[in-house]
Design an enzyme around this catalytic site. Structure first.
Site, PDB file in Angstrom:
ATOM      1  N   TYR A 112      46.752 -38.275 -54.291  1.00 58.36           N
ATOM      2  CA  TYR A 112      47.345 -38.476 -52.871  1.00 58.36           C
ATOM      3  C   TYR A 112      46.297 -38.891 -51.738  1.00 58.36           C
ATOM      4  O   TYR A 112      46.629 -39.709 -51.193  1.00 58.36           O
ATOM      5  CB  TYR A 112      47.901 -37.241 -52.377  1.00 58.36           C
ATOM      6  CG  TYR A 112      49.509 -37.033 -53.217  1.00 58.36           C
ATOM      7  CD1 TYR A 112      50.295 -38.231 -52.964  1.00 58.36           C
ATOM      8  CD2 TYR A 112      49.665 -36.044 -53.964  1.00 58.36           C
ATOM      9  CE1 TYR A 112      51.515 -38.163 -53.910  1.00 58.36           C
ATOM     10  CE2 TYR A 112      51.094 -35.843 -54.360  1.00 58.36           C
ATOM     11  CZ  TYR A 112      52.006 -36.918 -54.424  1.00 58.36           C
ATOM     12  OH  TYR A 112      53.103 -36.960 -55.052  1.00 58.36           O
TER      13      TYR A 112
ATOM     14  N   ASP B 134      50.613 -22.142 -84.654  1.00 49.34           N
ATOM     15  CA  ASP B 134      51.786 -22.363 -85.562  1.00 49.34           C
ATOM     16  C   ASP B 134      51.163 -23.200 -86.797  1.00 49.34           C
ATOM     17  O   ASP B 134      50.174 -23.766 -86.599  1.00 49.34           O
ATOM     18  CB  ASP B 134      52.570 -23.446 -84.958  1.00 49.34           C
ATOM     19  CG  ASP B 134      53.459 -22.812 -83.799  1.00 49.34           C
ATOM     20  OD1 ASP B 134      53.604 -21.719 -83.834  1.00 49.34           O
ATOM     21  OD2 ASP B 134      54.138 -23.674 -83.019  1.00 49.34           O
TER      22      ASP B 134
ATOM     23  N   GLU C 115      48.118 -19.459 -79.488  1.00 46.35           N
ATOM     24  CA  GLU C 115      48.747 -20.706 -79.029  1.00 46.35           C
ATOM     25  C   GLU C 115      49.849 -20.473 -78.191  1.00 46.35           C
ATOM     26  O   GLU C 115      49.919 -21.165 -77.127  1.00 46.35           O
ATOM     27  CB  GLU C 115      49.106 -21.636 -80.386  1.00 46.35           C
ATOM     28  CG  GLU C 115      49.835 -22.935 -79.929  1.00 46.35           C
ATOM     29  CD  GLU C 115      50.514 -23.643 -81.020  1.00 46.35           C
ATOM     30  OE1 GLU C 115      50.308 -23.371 -82.066  1.00 46.35           O
ATOM     31  OE2 GLU C 115      51.174 -24.473 -80.599  1.00 46.35           O
TER      32      GLU C 115
END
Ligand code: ADP
Ligand code: MG
Lengths: 434, 534
Positions: A103, A256, A204
């Site tokens: 910004y 996973d 995770e």
């Protein structure tokens, strides 16, 4: 507000480097020479896997960003603009986030072309653009954004028997209640005060982290429990690295059983492609993949079925790793039917990117997927750090079964099973991939 | 069926004079209505004025005045003044009062050629307003200026002199002033007439032309070049262009003792040998007197000439092309283009008539934007602008069908003008209007080659220009960042500590200018135009 002395020192150092580097740029201009910024190339082709260090590193290729090159002029301007904003923030003792920097630097440049027509152009349009410029400045200066006190959103969390000093406060990470300590964007400014733990478990999934936390896993097993909540950010990676390097704790990563999980593990261990210039600082070469592995789901016999096909690519050596199936699956046939998920096309594609098209083509039996992958990924060579016997074994099962599994499934079998059987057994028996 | 009724009215026979003929059928000569008549009258007198000057090596000064000549009626007085060769006083009544009287019935390229134009205009004026024509003229070698007021006796095709006079020249003037009044329609003819004069001015940069309109406007086209087009020479006819009538005229017009002599003296490219073989083919003894030849024998001779294969191409000496320099100067004078080039092709021939094609192309500057189909065309035949029937002209076909303009980097619509001039002792006009040229294979091909040649030069110019523009665009895309870069550097390095913003900017401008070859002040202008927002 009292500013910690650590911060002050970091600021001074960054300011010095900034001034020094840009004084050279100004000097060139005043001498009438072409204005250029010379910096390492941040692209895949200049990312090198260092076999010895087992790290993804930035290669030796340099790019010369010249103001006189029409394709580079805008980037040149952006780099200087960003440098000046960072400079001001450092001088003013601020802690801007990367979004703040976006910004602060975003404004229009109005100019007239040769025919006198007025044009307006934004210094940058999306944050993606300004983020890339920040990364360029990091490599150009050889200074990381954390050292320039630039913050990003906190993502990683930690609990365990660990006392730290952050800023001027001392925090006991074993007294966080049901909550956890959010790993701050400048983990280098953390000081380790006291520790009573034997290993680090990085999960995770945030949800699994919370379950293990409430279950009291870390107390019971003297662990430091961490979650990256998906792709790990720089702060979490740096924090894990410091635990490994400074406190000499073994690091186990639980993800996973799918290509994204495997990649998360590799980011912790050897670094990421987009931030390869930071691997030396962020990667944890000792990190071990503890699961969930394909052999945990299907057993080692499943891998043995692929042995001849794999030998045709990788030679006989592979047989030694795969040939004698010892380990049984942790899941029964019935549990498997309940828990495993069919792999999506996108998963298969991602797996091919990791291991290479040749392996996928040999092992995928489903003709439709096989054809699809041929169209999309023919010739993809795979990353060298995944083309090791252990990972070949792991991913070969994925291809032949076209199945994946989330850690939550292990918790569904029983949190007790996950906490008291699965994880401890894997650690005790050394059943991991290194 | 019965016998035809004996009561059928008897046919009455009589001959009419040429004057009466054109009086009745004036639309053939372009005088079909008041607007058209006014336009046509201006044309006839302007063309006569140019014929009397540039064809005789005189740099033309021409003044055209159209004024309202009656309070209540649409009468206009047209006056055209030139500084040409003038007319011998005894010829004036005939030249302006007898239809089909001309000095241009010879093989030489002129604008007029039928001995008609001035007279039909005068007839039209006489018929619509009843007012006579006034002529003032003097030739360079004469000491007096002659004045005539004339009317045409339509039945007799003869001039009636109403008034005549003369006075001594006290300055060295020669030329002609013709003044006549006719019923016209200025408001409807205005655009045409202005166009005609403008287009005439394009091909006569060597002429001063003043044009004063009834609206009180004055157009002045000042001479920009002192070079005249090569004047046309009178030549003998080429055997391929001959017909029985011409052959008879030649026989009757000269005193030749033998046919062989007649052939050798009257035609281009016929020497002793050729004359003999032609006569042999025609089966005529070379020693016969031409007067003794029958029409049949003459026709045999004409056919022998038409079928003879070994004549040289017709000479182009009779032609008066404008020349590349004149075309360029003319286009420059009117359009001030950024690019102008022209080419005069070598002479060529169709059906025994020599012709030359010239093409000029002007691009940019004040050249108006063309249509998106093809460039704006300026067509000329023997230096006369062709304003109408563009669609059926051979040049239109060429620019539309034979040339692909994008190949020459011309993106239509574009500020581009293509000027095509065809000069010939016989321009193959289409129809009676004489406003468009027929699609003759040889001519079409020459036009195409000429346009291609000039267009290739245009392409070279445009591609250079394009590169130049690319370069400038490049400079803008660099220079626009200079202020931001200077600002950033002075923030980091501190304006006070030896790094001056002005100096940095100055140096950056210098570097950009040096590396791109664009002048420093142009780079500066871009930098100065930059505003940094917040
Ligand atoms: N302005 C002029 N200056 C000199 N001679 C002129 C002028 N106008 C007309 N003439 C002579 O008068 C003749 C007749 O003119 P015109 O009727 O227009 O017929 P054309 O131009 O076809 O010969 C011309 O051939 C020319 O000899
Ligand atoms: Mg005439």
């Amino acid at each position: 507000m009292a500013i910690s002395s650590v911060d002050k020192y970091a600021r001074q150092k960054s300011l010095e480097i900034l001034r020094e580097k840009f004084a050279l740029v100004a000097k060139r201009i005043l001498e009438g020479k072409k204005p250029v910024l010379v910096m390492p190339k941040r692209v895949l082709s200049n990312t090198i896997y260092d076999m010895n260090k087992k790290l993804l590193l930035l290669g030796p290729e340099m790019k010369r960003r010249s103001l006189l090159d029409v394709n580079e002029a805008r980037k040149f301007m952006q780099t200087l603009l960003m440098a000046s904003i960072i400079y001001e923030a450092l001088v003013n003792d601020e802690y801007p986030t990367i979004r703040d920097l976006y910004y602060r630097g975003k404004h229009t440049i109005s100019y007239r072309d040769i025919s006198g027509k007025l044009h307006h152009e934004n210094t940058w349009d999306e944050q993606r653009e300004s983020d890339a410029v920040i990364r360029d400045i990091e490599v150009f200066l050889g200074v990381l954004r954390e050292e320039m006190l630039i913050l990003s959103k906190e993502k990683g969390k930690v609990v365990g028997n660990l006392i730290i000093k952050s800023g001027d406060d001392v925090i006991d990470l074993s007294r966080m209640g049901h909550g956890a300590y959010a790993i701050e964007p400048t983990p280098d400014l953390i000081e380790f005060k006291d520790i009573d733990a034997e290993f680090v478990l990085v999960v995770e999934k945030d949800a699994v982290f919370q379950q293990l936390h409430r279950y009291g896993f870390w107390k019971k097993y003297k662990a430091i429990l961490i979650t990256s909540a998906g792709q790990p950010d720089r702060a979490t990676r740096r924090f894990v690295r410091r635990l490994s390097e400074e406190l000499k704790l073994p690091i186990y990563i639980l993800t996973d059983a799918d290509p994204y999980g495997w990649y998360i593990y590799s980011v912790f261990k050897i670094g990421s492609i987009t931030l390869s210039y930071e691997s030396e600082r962020l990667a944890t070469p000792n990190a071990k993949f503890i699961g969930v592995s394909m052999t945990d789901i299907f057993g080692e016999e499943e891998a043995a079925k692929n042995i001849n096909k794999l030998a045709s690519i990788f030679g006989k050596e592979i047989k030694e790793v795969i040939s004698k199936p010892k380990k049984k699956a942790y899941l029964s046939e019935k549990e498997r039917r309940n828990y495993i998920i069919k792999a999506k096309k996108k998963d298969v594609e991602r797996a091919v990117e990791l291991i290479g098209y040749d392996v996928a083509d040999k092992l995928i039996r489903n003709p439709e997927i096989k054809k699809y992958i041929r169209q999309k990924k023919l010739g993809v060579s795979g990353y060298p750090w995944f083309r090791t016997p252990e990972w070949i074994k792991e991913i070969s099962i994925f291809f032949s079964k076209l199945a994946k599994l989330e850690i939550e499934a292990m918790a569904s079998k029983g949190l007790k099973f996950l906490a008291d059987t699965y994880i401890p057994t894997k650690i005790e028996t050394g059943d991991w991939i290194d | 069926m019965g016998v035809m009724s004996a009561a059928a009215p008897a046919e009455r026979y009589r001959a009419i004079s040429p004057a009466e003929f054109f009086y009745k059928y004036r639309e053939i000569a372009g005088f079909s209505n008041p607007a058209r008549a006014l336009y046509q009258a201006v044309r006839e007198f302007v063309e006569n004025a140019l014929d009397a000057t540039d064809s005789h090596g005189i740099l033309p000064n021409i003044k055209i005045i159209i004024e309202k000549a009656d309070e209540n009626r649409e009468f206009y007085r047209v006056t055209v003044e030139d500084n040409g060769i003038g007319l011998p006083p005894h010829v004036v009544p005939e030249a302006f009062g007898r239809v089909l009287f001309s000095s241009k019935y010879i093989l030489r390229q002129t604008r007029g050629m039928f001995g008609l134009g001035a007279k039909v205009a005068i007839l039209y004026g006489q018929m619509t307003t009843g007012r006579p024509v006034e002529v003032i003229t003097s030739q360079p070698n004469l000491r007096r200026i002659y004045y005539f007021k004339l009317r045409i006796d339509i039945n007799k095709n003869e001039p009636i002199i109403i008034e005549r006079g003369s006075w001594r020249k006290n300055r060295d003037w020669h030329g002609t002033i013709v003044s006549m009044t006719l019923e016209g329609d200025w408001s409807r003819a205005k655009q045409r007439i202005k166009d005609y004069i403008l287009r005439t001015a394009v091909v006569t940069p060597y002429a001063n032309i003043v044009f004063m309109t009834p609206d009180g406007e004055i157009y002045y086209y000042e001479r920009v070049i002192d070079k005249l087009p090569r004047p046309p020479k009178e030549v003998k006819p080429h055997p391929y262009g001959v017909d029985l009538e011409l052959m008879k005229r030649i026989r009757d017009g000269g005193s030749f003792s033998t046919v062989k002599e007649m052939l050798m003296k009257s035609f281009q490219g016929i020497g002793k040998v050729t004359a003999s073989s032609l006569l042999e083919i025609a089966g005529i003894s070379p020693d016969l007197s031409p007067k003794s030849l029958s029409d049949r024998q003459l026709l045999e001779l004409v056919n022998a000439m038409k079928n003879y294969k070994r004549f040289r191409a017709p000479t182009s000496e009779a032609l008066s092309p404008l020349g590349e320099e004149v075309i360029k100067a003319g286009l420059k004078r009117i359009y001030e283009p950024e690019f102008v080039e022209a080419v005069t092709r070598k002479p060529s021939a169709y059906q025994g008539h020599p012709f030359i094609v010239e093409v000029g192309i002007a691009f940019g500057g004040k050249v108006p934007l063309s249509s998106d189909k093809y460039p704006t065309l300026l067509r000329y035949a023997n230096k006369i602008p062709l304003l109408y029937d563009e669609g059926s002209d051979v040049s239109t076909a060429v620019v539309k069908e034979d040339i692909s303009w994008d190949q020459y980097l011309v993106k239509l619509p574009a500020p581009i003008i293509v000027l095509v001039h065809i000069c010939s002792t016989k321009v193959p006009f289409k129809g009676v209007g004489k406003e468009s040229i027929a699609d003759v294979k040889e001519i079409r091909n020459e036009i195409k080659l000429a346009i291609q040649e000039v267009a290739r030069r245009l392409r070279v110019y445009l591609s250079k220009k394009l590169k130049e523009e690319e370069k400038k665009k490049r400079v803008v895309s660099l220079a626009k960042y200079v202020p931001e870069i200077v600002r950033a550097l002075t923030i980091i390095l501190g304006d006070g500590q030896g790094v001056k913003a002005e100096l940095l900017e100055e140096k950056l401008v210098e570097i950009v200018s040096l590396r791109t070859g664009i002048p420093k002040d142009e780079v500066h202008n871009v930098v100065k135009s930059v505003e940094i927002g917040v």
